[in-house]
Design an enzyme around this catalytic site. Structure first.
Site, PDB file in Angstrom:
ATOM      1  N   GLU A   1       4.161   5.444   2.172  1.00 32.57           N
ATOM      2  CA  GLU A   1       3.244   5.331   1.284  1.00 32.57           C
ATOM      3  C   GLU A   1       1.823   5.009   1.775  1.00 32.57           C
ATOM      4  O   GLU A   1       0.857   5.582   1.357  1.00 32.57           O
ATOM      5  CB  GLU A   1       3.545   3.899   0.206  1.00 32.57           C
ATOM      6  CG  GLU A   1       2.510   3.775  -0.925  1.00 32.57           C
ATOM      7  CD  GLU A   1       2.693   2.523  -1.613  1.00 32.57           C
ATOM      8  OE1 GLU A   1       1.725   2.131  -2.392  1.00 32.57           O
ATOM      9  OE2 GLU A   1       4.316   2.100  -1.554  1.00 32.57           O
ATOM     10  N   ASP A   2       1.784   4.128   2.978  1.00 33.55           N
ATOM     11  CA  ASP A   2       0.359   3.667   3.273  1.00 33.55           C
ATOM     12  C   ASP A   2       0.051   4.773   4.687  1.00 33.55           C
ATOM     13  O   ASP A   2      -1.083   4.148   4.966  1.00 33.55           O
ATOM     14  CB  ASP A   2       0.481   2.269   3.494  1.00 33.55           C
ATOM     15  CG  ASP A   2       0.446   1.526   2.227  1.00 33.55           C
ATOM     16  OD1 ASP A   2       0.380   2.213   1.052  1.00 33.55           O
ATOM     17  OD2 ASP A   2       1.070   0.319   2.222  1.00 33.55           O
TER      18      ASP A   2
END
Length: 733
Positions: free
Chosen positions: A90-91
């Site tokens: 996600e990051d």
């Protein structure tokens, strides 16, 4: 700027990593440590330039989530690896394919379930609800997704102090709305209690600190009381050669706060502030007998309350919880809750689903069977995916986060249903065809209607007819998602025709009014006609239940209220917030830039200056101001977090606001005169209304009055509390 000691940070990271390995050591197999090490270094590298809001290096977060998975939930190597890597897709630049290549399909599948959805969402949908639905979709494959997500949320709540106030409110309310009930349903009672306590700490800090200080202040007296209470029980258990442990601990702050609110009593009057737990060490085949023997010892010394006996050993809860609960009267005239369970039951109660893996090879498969039943019900809801994400979340909560009722078939088979289930729910639970042709039922040999609400122990025989078929009224008679979805399926074909006809009518009417047929126009129409979805609107218009000529009136109202536009994105919200109204005084500053904007007070909680508040951008009514303790706050902040704006009080000058007070006391001559003279005479407060009811020498009054701010209310409450005969004064929502 704070200087960072990078060397000390590195040492702290290694310390936390080694602590994780120490706790995981008992469950590690050959080669596991190497995989965990690989995941740790990959996560550290991926997050190397990232820091949390607190200023700490980001790697602290995945390490702590993995630690919770091991120490507090009891998960294994796959979960540790997934927890360490849960944010990298996600990051960071790492992709799911990289995870699958390095750690296999199982870890990749779990991380995919944990990764938030990216991209644009339909107007009116909630990103949080969509994320929640996606996470639950993986439940049928691997329940560890949910468990790691709960560990992730628990660590985020533990570190919420570094977040801005509006984010604290949003995250805390999501937690109480979705994650705490989910932890409860999976049997993770310790985590559920901590999430609830942290929610209260950040949404009503004064109440949290008040109860915490009271618990701390009474600690010595409580410990002494518990020692005296358990002494005769310990002596008897010792004489009968029991292997056991006894714990005494206070109830959670959140549960005490709920009791105070529900019963409208101060801390000192909450009678069951703590529970005593007796944990017996015994062989599996002797568990039931040992628990009842311990119960017999407790009730030999203390009188039990027969209405408060809960036997979850004979029939475990569907999340696997097994325990005997009783409430007994102590020698000092105080009720005490006593929980009796075995070591195995205690581990399952503390660690929930994860502990089942440890015991699933055991002969007692009832608890596992119950949990599989629950997961089966989750799958049923997930398969019915034609609802919006928010409807889905509401359906999920209403069906799975409530207590159960136990009923029996004519052959004596046990059927577990959600509390509030009807005979029609029971019919659909047996089989879709039985439900679809259900005429009525016999409960305990007596004829009952379809909407009869089941009670514990009912024996139910369903009566059917081939001529019978579902109708719309049936949806009012059922509470389970299975029954609802099957009834909806039966009605769907008929409904589809009405929907198509209604849609054409709406298109034609909007075209006549020169309004584009867009999602935004439809959502404004649904709000105007007070229906949930555009499909419902088309159906009601197609069936003639809504007169299509009223669309013209909606357009006239829309033009009148054009200044209130639906806000669906951050830029749109900012333009809404910066509409300044001309005022002679400042009351609230709203939004990131703290502007003076147009707003209204929500009637559900009646905020006044000094209250902790937030702004909520409504569809047709501008910005509404709610108290953070509003009954609707959890739902608004969970489902529509993107429409929440900061709100902060400034000087309120000489403005008055309506507030309600509830007064309880013992009736006497002249009491109302004393109360009204303090309000009107001494404090010069204008009253709008006063209602007093008296019964059996007890009076209960409601007063509506105009005040300037919360200090004014507190001053008034303080003065009224010292009036002879007054027992309590509280502010209404």
């Amino acid at each position: 700027m704070i200087e960072v000691d990078l060397e000390e940070e590195k040492r702290e990271i290694i310390r936390r990593y080694r602590k994780l390995l120490r706790h995981a050591k008992p469950i590690l197999k050959s080669g596991d440590a190497r995989i965990i090490k690989k995941a740790f270094y990959m996560s550290m590298e991926a997050h190397k330039d990232m820091r949390r809001k607190s200023g700490e290096p980001y790697i602290f977060h995945p390490l702590e989530v993995a630690q919770i998975c091991v120490s507090e939930i009891g998960l294994g190597t796959t979960s540790i690896v997934s927890a360490l890597l849960h944010d990298v897709v996600e990051d960071t630049e790492v992709e799911l394919a990289d995870i699958e290549r390095g750690y296999g399909k199982k870890v990749a599948s779990i991380i995919d379930g944990l990764t938030k959805i990216a991209g644009v969402f339909d107007q009116g949908s909630s990103q949080q609800a969509e994320n929640f639905r996606k996470m639950l979709l993986t439940l049928s494959d691997d329940v560890r997704v949910i468990l790691i997500k709960l560990a992730d949320r628990l660590h985020n709540m533990r570190t919420l102090g570094s977040m801005p106030r509006d984010k604290q409110l949003k995250i805390a309310n999501e937690t109480i709305y979705l994650y705490a009930p989910l932890a409860h349903r999976l049997g993770l009672y310790a985590i559920k209690s901590e999430l609830e306590d942290l929610y209260l700490r950040y949404t009503d800090g004064d109440a949290y600190r008040h109860i915490a200080s009271k618990i701390n202040a009474t600690k010595d007296a409580r410990n002494k009381f518990i020692r005296n209470f358990i002494k005769p029980i310990k002596d008897e258990l010792n004489s009968q050669s029991f292997q056991y442990e006894i714990k005494g601990r206070p109830k959670s702050i959140h549960s005490i706060h709920n009791k105070m609110k529900k019963q409208n009593v101060p801390f000192e009057e909450v009678y069951d502030l703590f529970a005593v737990r007796i944990i017996v060490d015994t062989e599996l085949e002797n568990e039931k007998a040992a628990c009842w023997q311990a119960y017999s010892i407790v009730t030999d010394y203390y009188q039990p309350n027969p209405d408060r006996l809960r036997d979850w050993i004979s029939i475990p809860k569907s999340n696997g919880y097994e325990s005997l609960h009783t409430t007994v009267m102590s020698g000092r005239g105080q009720w005490v809750e006593v929980q009796i369970r075995t070591r195995r039951m205690d581990e399952i109660a503390e660690k929930g689903y994860a502990a089942h893996w440890k015991y699933k090879e055991s002969k007692n498969g009832d608890a596992d069977k119950g949990l599989e039943l629950w997961i089966g019900k989750v799958r049923e809801i997930l398969e019915q995916n034609d609802a919006s994400a928010i409807e889905f979340v509401d359906d999920f909560r209403s069906n799975l986060f409530q207590e159960e009722v136990f009923a029996f078939t004519p052959k004596g088979d046990l059927v577990t249903m959600p509390n509030g289930s009807t005979a029609l729910d029971f019919a659909f639970d047996i089989h879709t065809e039985v439900g679809a042709h259900c005429l009525g039922a016999k409960v305990n040999q007596k004829l009952v209607p379809l909407n009869y609400v089941l009670k514990n122990g009912d024996q139910v025989e369903i009566l059917t007819s081939k001529k019978q078929k579902p109708n719309e009224d049936w949806l009012k008679y059922v509470v389970t998602s299975k029954a609802k979805s099957k009834i909806k399926d039966s009605l769907k074909e008929e409904k589809k025709q009405f929907v198509m006809e209604g849609k054409e009518v709406v298109k034609r009417k909007l075209k006549q009014l020169k309004i584009n047929f867009t999602q935004e126009a439809l959502l404004q129409l649904t709000d105007h006609f007070d229906v949930k979805t555009p499909t419902d609107l088309f159906y009601l218009i197609g069936k003639g239940k809504i007169d299509h000529s009223l669309i013209k009136k909606f357009n006239e109202k829309k033009e009148e209220e054009h200044k209130y536009r639906r806000v669906t994105d951050p830029k749109g919200m900012q333009s809404q917030i910066k509409k300044v109204r001309e005022k002679d005084f400042d009351l609230l500053l709203i939004g990131e830039d703290m502007d003076v904007v147009d707003y209204k007070f929500a009637k559900c909680c009646n905020p006044i200056p000094g209250d902790d508040v937030f702004g909520f951008v409504t569809v047709n009514d501008g910005i509404k101001i709610h108290r953070t303790t509003c009954p609707n706050a959890a739902e608004l902040l969970s489902n529509y977090g993107y429409r929440v704006v900061k709100a902060k009080w400034t000087s309120s000058q000489d403005n008055s606001f309506l507030a309600g007070l509830r007064i309880i006391g013992t009736d006497r001559m002249g009491l109302i005169n004393d109360v009204s003279s303090i309000i009107s005479g001494e404090l010069k407060v204008n009253m709008r209304s006063i209602t007093i009811n008296t019964e059996g020498g007890i009076f209960e009054g409601e007063i509506q009055l105009y005040v300037s701010d919360t200090k004014h209310v507190d001053q008034l409450i303080g003065k009224l509390e010292v009036v002879p005969g007054v027992v309590s004064v509280t502010r209404d929502n």
